[in-house]
Scaffold this active site. Structure first.
Site, mmCIF file in Angstrom:
data_model
loop_
_atom_site.group_PDB
_atom_site.id
_atom_site.type_symbol
_atom_site.label_atom_id
_atom_site.label_comp_id
_atom_site.label_asym_id
_atom_site.label_seq_id
_atom_site.Cartn_x
_atom_site.Cartn_y
_atom_site.Cartn_z
ATOM 1 N N GLN B 348 46.007 29.216 48.507
ATOM 2 C CA GLN B 348 46.239 28.754 49.873
ATOM 3 C C GLN B 348 45.546 29.740 50.794
ATOM 4 O O GLN B 348 45.809 30.941 50.721
ATOM 5 C CB GLN B 348 47.728 28.746 50.190
ATOM 6 C CG GLN B 348 48.070 28.131 51.532
ATOM 7 C CD GLN B 348 48.274 26.636 51.413
ATOM 8 O OE1 GLN B 348 49.160 26.177 50.739
ATOM 9 N NE2 GLN B 348 47.411 25.873 52.060
ATOM 10 N N THR B 512 52.542 32.032 48.062
ATOM 11 C CA THR B 512 52.818 31.765 46.646
ATOM 12 C C THR B 512 52.437 30.322 46.329
ATOM 13 O O THR B 512 53.228 29.564 45.793
ATOM 14 C CB THR B 512 54.286 32.097 46.328
ATOM 15 O OG1 THR B 512 54.541 33.435 46.765
ATOM 16 C CG2 THR B 512 54.599 32.034 44.840
ATOM 17 N N HIS B 513 51.263 29.920 46.773
ATOM 18 C CA HIS B 513 50.772 28.571 46.525
ATOM 19 C C HIS B 513 49.551 28.663 45.613
ATOM 20 O O HIS B 513 48.422 28.689 46.082
ATOM 21 C CB HIS B 513 50.409 27.864 47.838
ATOM 22 C CG HIS B 513 51.529 27.829 48.821
ATOM 23 N ND1 HIS B 513 51.353 27.551 50.149
ATOM 24 C CD2 HIS B 513 52.857 28.044 48.672
ATOM 25 C CE1 HIS B 513 52.525 27.594 50.777
ATOM 26 N NE2 HIS B 513 53.449 27.900 49.903
ATOM 27 N N ASN B 514 49.824 28.742 44.326
ATOM 28 C CA ASN B 514 48.754 28.876 43.334
ATOM 29 C C ASN B 514 48.695 27.577 42.542
ATOM 30 O O ASN B 514 49.696 27.170 41.962
ATOM 31 C CB ASN B 514 49.049 30.044 42.398
ATOM 32 C CG ASN B 514 49.462 31.305 43.136
ATOM 33 O OD1 ASN B 514 50.588 31.395 43.629
ATOM 34 N ND2 ASN B 514 48.583 32.265 43.239
#
Lengths: 250, 584
Positions: B348, B512-514
């Site tokens: 992100q 924490t957008h993986n």
């Protein structure tokens, strides 16, 4: 009176003197006269008298050289000034001591397998040194440097000299040999701000001075009304975790 | 020799949102489910209790609820020319661990992605031609449309009690909502969050600029709520401790207070904590998964759990790692562009601006993880990209998530009395407008296994190769300029834009957008799973979560993760259980 003496007098007054140092029981020579490192006292110093209601702090990680350094350094990073107490008065040296003695200091939740190799800045911290080891390695090297430059340990320099040294560490202008000065400075500054703003449970932010400085009310059950009724003044009653627990009133 | 347990119907590797949703749905359909969670058991009534959960140092700075990377982490490099080195401490993203996974400590921003996202390749070609797509950019259609996903978005929103305002109800644009969203069958189950002073200023400024502000959808309950499964949640108190924290008012929807208790109540869900899965075992045909092997972290014992259906419901990296170490499928090679496992890793990205409002007392300590006012005018393909040199965009928001003092680190100069004065002044007067920016897949950004570094159980670490490519810097400049204009229109002074740095760094927290690494698609030569997140070659293996997303949008992924998972659960119950095989 040197700044170091002022700090120690302040601590003694609070009853927060570090007993392992025997602060206040040994007269400090003026900085100028301190051409050689002070000889260690022959006898262990007696604990300072503690006023009723105050607890003394005993360093558990730092030795006396290290605690003197850290007390002096945090007092310059967040100084006592016209806005009120600084990091020293807030107990930040005690906070850092506690952190380094615990799992943070031991890098308990960091990946700790080799091989060790320096990477790019984007790859982050890659030294085989735990935070506690960074402090333990850096402080004697800095005192060696200040002895060469000023003929005194860092803790016994004037405030202006201490600022110059801290600046030199921050910029990496001071050579600590195998240890990158900027790495140590980054740990020290980060830990100092943590201790100034963390819940007082951890030994710093005494009387919530860090929170009061910026206007952070601490641990409040609810801000449900404030969020939209934002023009209504908020009664700033500061609270910490300990404010709600009977066994640990603060 | 591993101890072999009796077979169960289904096993979940990871007990967060995806494992929890599947466990709730499958157990109610009569399926016996075992959940294997490598983290500790966590009773949120005790562990998230007031006042102890409001400990910024423990949870916000030392990441007390996140994954212990001393046992398992990743290695990272910006490009294949570099040697990847271990991420020795958490930073850029906060992986979950323990009951509820990262869903226990998220912020609660819960979005539906745009219809464009699911058909990005065909819509881009149709509107701009193939020439608009960089040679190394690997966007692809997902094989599922927004319309197909809509009922499952709705189901997740009801389960999680999302508060918001519809902008497109059955094709009719609604005042006060997001006019760019895909058509919704029904309103949100709860009203929007209260609006902060920052939100009011943003609302007024963006409206006057001709944009379309609306309240960000929130899993922080806007009122007391009981979901369709009978789980009750409390009302949000705007305490400012969402992301990185559990909720002491039980007001933030998490697996812990929604799907997990629903699954437990059936008596058919067995959760085993401290159970670290190290392998998926296949039969000799290579077409069927038969069991998983895990290490009981309390005894060190190796245990094999057979199951008819195997679900990888870990975070993105855990899912991809298990495929790689179990040697299921072909590893992606960015040089030949062959293979699929590890392909299309995305993150992100961000842009934004900061400044000060010296005449306002912003009370920045008050807030909720999803308290925000948002404009979607510059996300997806909602604006004409002709001649801009980039695709996609981002949502722009004024968020009042609660500024905690260590993390906010107020003040200009780094230290000394000058810093102290600046900090005292800055805290309640600093404002920021952020753009949450999409991340499109590029050929060289991928995941594989590290040749050198190993986890605590002897398995190779996942190796991430990621940097900003082509598209991103132009898009970042574009969105930063817009946020700068908005902040200035809000009356802010000292406005400074914050675009992307030259290279991605794994050090500072970003998001924490993986996503990606085991992506979905119709073509097995460019995807690992089908649009039901079912493995293309192994019909009883499901790889569930954002690991299946072929790209990342300008929105948080959890809403889409929830919808995709409910869609899979629906297909399993209605079709697969009766007739196991490939779902089409």
């Amino acid at each position: 009176m040197s700044d170091a003496n002022e700090r120690r007098k302040f601590l003694k007054g609070l009853g927060l003197a570090a007993v392992s140092l025997g602060i206040g029981s040994v007269a400090e020579p003026p900085v100028e006269a301190q051409a050689q490192p002070a000889a260690p006292p022959a006898m262990p110093a007696m604990p300072a008298a503690t006023p009723a209601g105050a607890s003394p702090y005993t360093y558990v990680f730092f030795n006396s050289t290290e605690s003197a350094f850290v007390e002096a350094a945090v007092a310059r990073l967040i100084p006592k000034d016209d806005l009120g107490p600084g990091a020293l008065e807030a107990g930040v040296a005690y906070y850092i001591d506690g952190q380094l003695a615990g799992w943070y200091g031991e890098a308990g939740r960091w990946y700790w397998q080799g091989p060790w190799q320096q990477g790019t800045p984007q790859q982050g911290y890659q030294l085989p040194l735990k935070p506690s080891e960074v402090y333990r390695a850096a402080i004697p090297l800095i005192n060696d440097y200040t002895q060469k430059q000023f003929k005194a340990d860092f803790a016994d320099l004037s405030a202006a000299q201490q600022d110059t040294v801290l600046s030199g560490l921050e910029k990496g202008d001071i050579d600590l040999g195998r240890l990158p000065a900027r790495t140590f400075f980054a740990f020290l500054l980060q830990n100092t701000k943590e201790g100034f703003f963390a819940d007082p449970t951890y030994g710093g932010n005494a009387q919530m001075v860090g929170w009061k400085l910026i206007g952070y009310p601490g641990v409040q059950p609810s801000y449900s009304q404030i969020i939209e009724q934002y023009t209504t003044p908020f009664p700033m009653t500061y609270a910490s975790i300990g404010s709600y627990t009977e066994d640990n009133p603060r | 020799m591993a101890k072999k347990l009796p077979a169960v119907d289904a096993v979940m590797v990871g007990v967060g949102w995806t494992g929890g949703i599947l466990a709730a749905e499958l157990t109610r359909a009569g399926v016996s489910v075992v959940g294997l969670e490598r983290g500790p058991s966590r009773d949120s009534n005790i562990e998230f209790a007031f006042p102890h959960i409001r400990d910024e140092l423990k949870y916000g700075i030392r990441f007390g609820l996140a994954q212990d990377v001393s046992r398992d982490t990743l290695t990272f490099r910006n490009s294949a020319e570099q040697t990847a080195l271990p991420m020795r401490q958490l930073g850029s993203f906060l992986l979950g661990s323990g009951t509820g996974g990262a869903g226990a400590h998220w912020n609660g921003q819960t979005w539906r992605w745009t219809p464009y996202d699911f058909e990005i390749l065909s819509q881009t070609r149709a509107r701009y031609g193939q020439g608009a797509i960089d040679e190394d950019m690997q966007i692809q259609d997902w094989g599922v449309t927004y319309q197909q996903l809509e009922p499952f978005y709705d189901k997740f929103e009801r389960t999680a009690g999302i508060g918001g305002k519809a902008g497109n109800l059955q094709g009719k644009i609604q005042a006060g909502g997001n006019p760019f969203e895909g058509a919704r069958a029904s309103e949100y189950p709860n009203p929007p969050m209260k609006r902060s002073q920052l939100g009011d200023l943003f609302q007024t400024a963006t409206q006057s600029m001709g944009y379309h502000p609306f309240p960000g959808p929130s899993a922080n309950m806007t009122q007391a709520y009981t979901n369709p499964d009978g789980q009750s949640l409390g009302a949000c108190m705007y305490c400012g401790h969402c992301e990185r924290f559990g909720c002491d008012y039980n007001a933030k929807a998490s697996p812990n207070n929604t799907v997990l208790p629903t699954a437990m109540a059936t008596g058919k869900f067995d959760v085993r904590h401290n159970a670290n899965v190290v392998r998926v075992n296949m039969d000799s045909s290579g077409k069927r998964a038969v069991s998983v092997t895990y290490i009981d972290l309390l005894t060190g014992e190796e245990i094999e759990q057979p199951a008819d259906m195997i679900f990888l419901t870990s975070f993105t990296f855990g899912n991809v790692k298990l495929l790689l170490v179990s040697k299921i499928g072909d590893v992606y090679d960015p040089v030949t562009n062959k293979g699929t496992v590890g392909r299309n890793y995305t993150y992100q990205l961000s842009a934004g601006a900061g400044g000060t409002l010296d005449d306002k007392d912003l009370k920045v300590f008050a807030g909720a993880g999803a308290e925000s006012v948002v404009i979607d005018d510059f996300n997806g393909d909602h604006f004409d990209h002709t001649g801009l040199g980039f695709l996609h965009g981002g949502s722009i928001s004024a968020s009042s998530s609660g500024a905690r003092p260590i993390q906010s680190n107020p003040g200009g100069a780094a230290w000394g009395s000058a810093w102290k004065h600046a900090a005292a002044q800055a805290y309640n007067h600093s404002v920021g407008i952020g753009a949450q920016v999409s991340s499109l897949p590029f050929r060289s950004n991928h995941l594989d296994l590290d040749p050198t570094y190993r986890d605590a159980y002897g398995l190779p670490l996942v190796r991430m190769t990621f940097d900003y490519r082509g598209n991103e810097s132009k898009r970042s400049q574009y969105l930063t300029a817009i946020t700068t204009k908005i902040l200035t229109a809000m009356g802010a002074k000292n406005v400074v834009g914050r675009g992307l740095p030259e290279h991605y760094s794994i050090v500072p927290y970003q998001s924490t957008h993986n996503q990606g690494g085991a992506i979905m698609g119709m073509d097995p030569s460019t995807s690992v799973v089908n649009p039901y997140m079912q493995h293309h070659q192994v019909s009883n293996l499901f790889v569930v979560g954002a690991s299946s997303f072929p790209h990342n949008s300008g929105f948080n992924p959890t809403g889409t993760v929830g919808a995709m998972t409910y869609r899979l659960a629906d297909a399993l119950i209605k079709r697969y259980l009766k007739n196991p095989g490939f779902l089409t």
